[in-house]
Design an enzyme around this catalytic site. Structure first.
Site, mmCIF file in Angstrom:
data_model
loop_
_atom_site.group_PDB
_atom_site.id
_atom_site.type_symbol
_atom_site.label_atom_id
_atom_site.label_comp_id
_atom_site.label_asym_id
_atom_site.label_seq_id
_atom_site.Cartn_x
_atom_site.Cartn_y
_atom_site.Cartn_z
ATOM 1 C CG HIS A 39 17.431 -15.734 3.796
ATOM 2 N ND1 HIS A 39 18.668 -16.011 3.379
ATOM 3 C CD2 HIS A 39 17.003 -16.783 4.614
ATOM 4 C CE1 HIS A 39 18.850 -17.236 3.683
ATOM 5 N NE2 HIS A 39 17.928 -17.560 4.507
ATOM 6 N NE ARG A 59 21.725 -21.204 2.725
ATOM 7 C CZ ARG A 59 21.130 -21.232 3.835
ATOM 8 N NH1 ARG A 59 19.899 -21.166 3.713
ATOM 9 N NH2 ARG A 59 21.652 -21.384 4.874
ATOM 10 C CD GLU A 99 19.746 -14.653 0.431
ATOM 11 O OE1 GLU A 99 20.264 -14.595 1.718
ATOM 12 O OE2 GLU A 99 19.082 -15.398 -0.110
#
Length: 319
Positions: free
Chosen positions: A284, A237, A266
Site C-alpha cells: 500500500h 481499495r 492490511e
C-alpha cells in the site's frame, strides 16, 4: 488555554512540531497498550484529531465532548463513520489531489512490471540462474498501443489515462458511474459498460473509491470475462475486489498477471498470493514518496487549523 489535538498515528515530524507550537498535542502510542482505549480517553477533552489508518467511529469517539475536526492524512475515508461524525457535527477532512500523480505513477509501475515479469526475472537473475538466454515461458508482453481499461475515471483514473494515451499510444476504455465526455475527449477515451471493458481490455486498472456500490465490484464472473493475456491492477481499495476470486484466476491462468497495492486485510501477513509468480504485491505505497507524503501532511495540517479556528476546511467529506 491551548486547544488539544490528538495525533492518532505517525505524521510528518515537521508538521508535528508545528502543531506542538500552537496546541496541546497528545500522541497515541501503540506501545502503551490498547489504541482504541487511548483514543477514547484522550478524545474526551480534545478539540481536533489528525492522522491516518485508524478506524474512528462511535466506539472510540463517544467520549468526545468538544471535538470539532478530524483531519485524515489520506484521500480515502472508508475507515471513518461518516454518519456518526455528521450527527455530531464534526468535520472529517481528507487530502485529495496532492497524491494523484504519484499514485498514477505507481499504477503504471505495476502495469509495466507485471507485463514484463520484472520481479520474477529480477529474482531469477539474482539467484544466479542467468546461464542462458531467457526462454519463451519468461517472455513478457508489449504495452505500447494496447487497450487500457480504467474502472473509475476520477482524478487518479484521469492521470492514468493521460499516461497511457500520451506515453504509450494506448486506446483508452473507461467505466464509471456516469460518462465523463469532458475528460474522455482529451484522450479519445471510450465509455464502456463494465462487461465490455473487461472483455476488450489488455490491461485493466481499478481506480474507484470504496463505497456500497464498489464493494466486491470485481468477482469470479468478471475475471472469467477477461482475456487470457489480461493484466489486472488494483491501486484503489482491496475490498473492491473479491480477493479469493482473484487468487483463483491467477492460479488457473484465467488472467496473465496482476499488480496489487491494496488488499482486503492490511497489513497483508499471510496469503496465497505470496506463492504465485504472476502477481506483484506491494505494501500500500500509492502515495509513498517523500514529496507527496509531505504535501499530504501539510494539507491535513491546514484542514485541521481551519477547523480549530472555526473556519470551514477546504476539503471536508461529511458536512
Amino acid at each position: 488555554m491551548a486547544q488539544k489535538v490528538v495525533v492518532f498515528s505517525q505524521i510528518n515530524k515537521e508538521i508535528l512540531e508545528k502543531l506542538k507550537k500552537k496546541y496541546h498535542v497528545v500522541e497515541i502510542n501503540p506501545k502503551l497498550g490498547d489504541v482504541n482505549q487511548q483514543i477514547l480517553t484522550e478524545v474526551q477533552d480534545a478539540d481536533g484529531m489528525i492522522g491516518a489508518g485508524r478506524i474512528l467511529n462511535k466506539k472510540n469517539l463517544s467520549s468526545a465532548t468538544r471535538l470539532k475536526v478530524i483531519s485524515s492524512v489520506s484521500v480515502g475515508y472508508d475507515n471513518y463513520d461518516l454518519e456518526y461524525l455528521k450527527q455530531k457535527n464534526i468535520y472529517l477532512c481528507h487530502t485529495p489531489h496532492v497524491l494523484t500523480e504519484t499514485t498514477a505513477d505507481l499504477a503504471f509501475t505495476l502495469l509495466m512490471s507485471a507485463a514484463r515479469k520484472v520481479v520474477a526475472l529480477d529474482q531469477w537473475t539474482k539467484a544466479g540462474e542467468w546461464k542462458r538466454t531467457v526462454s519463451p515461458s519468461q517472455f513478457g508482453q508489449d504495452i505500447f498501443a494496447k487497450k487500457l481499461g480504467i474502472i473509475g475515471l476520477g482524478n487518479i483514473g484521469t492521470a492514468i489515462a493521460r499516461r497511457g494515451f500520451y506515453g504509450f499510444n494506448m486506446q483508452i476504455l473507461y467505466h464509471s458511474r456516469k460518462e465523463k465526455p469532458e475528460v474522455a475527449n482529451a484522450f479519445n477515451a471510450q465509455y464502456c459498460e463494465l462487461d465490455e471493458l473487461l472483455q476488450q481490455s489488455d490491461f485493466i486498472i481499478i481506480a474507484v473509491d470504496l463505497n456500497a456500490d464498489s464493494k466486491a465490484l470485481i468477482r469470479t464472473e468478471h475475471f472469467e470475462k477477461m482475456q487470457k493475456h489480461a493484466v489486472f491492477i488494483n491501486i484503489a481499495r482491496g475490498s473492491v475486489v473479491d480477493e479469493q476470486a482473484l487468487i483463483q484466476a491467477l492460479k488457473t491462468n484465467q488472467i496473465y498477471a496482476a499488480g496489487l497495492d491494496v488488499y482486503e486485510k492490511e497489513p497483508l501477513q499471510e496469503s496465497e498470493l505470496f506463492g504465485l509468480d504472476n502477481v506483484i504485491t506491494l505494501p500500500h505505497i500509492g502515495s509513498a514518496t517523500a514529496e507527496t507524503r509531505y504535501k499530504m501532511a501539510e494539507l491535513a495540517y491546514q484542514n485541521l487549523i481551519d477547523g480549530l479556528e472555526n473556519r470551514r476546511p477546504k476539503y471536508t467529506v461529511n458536512i
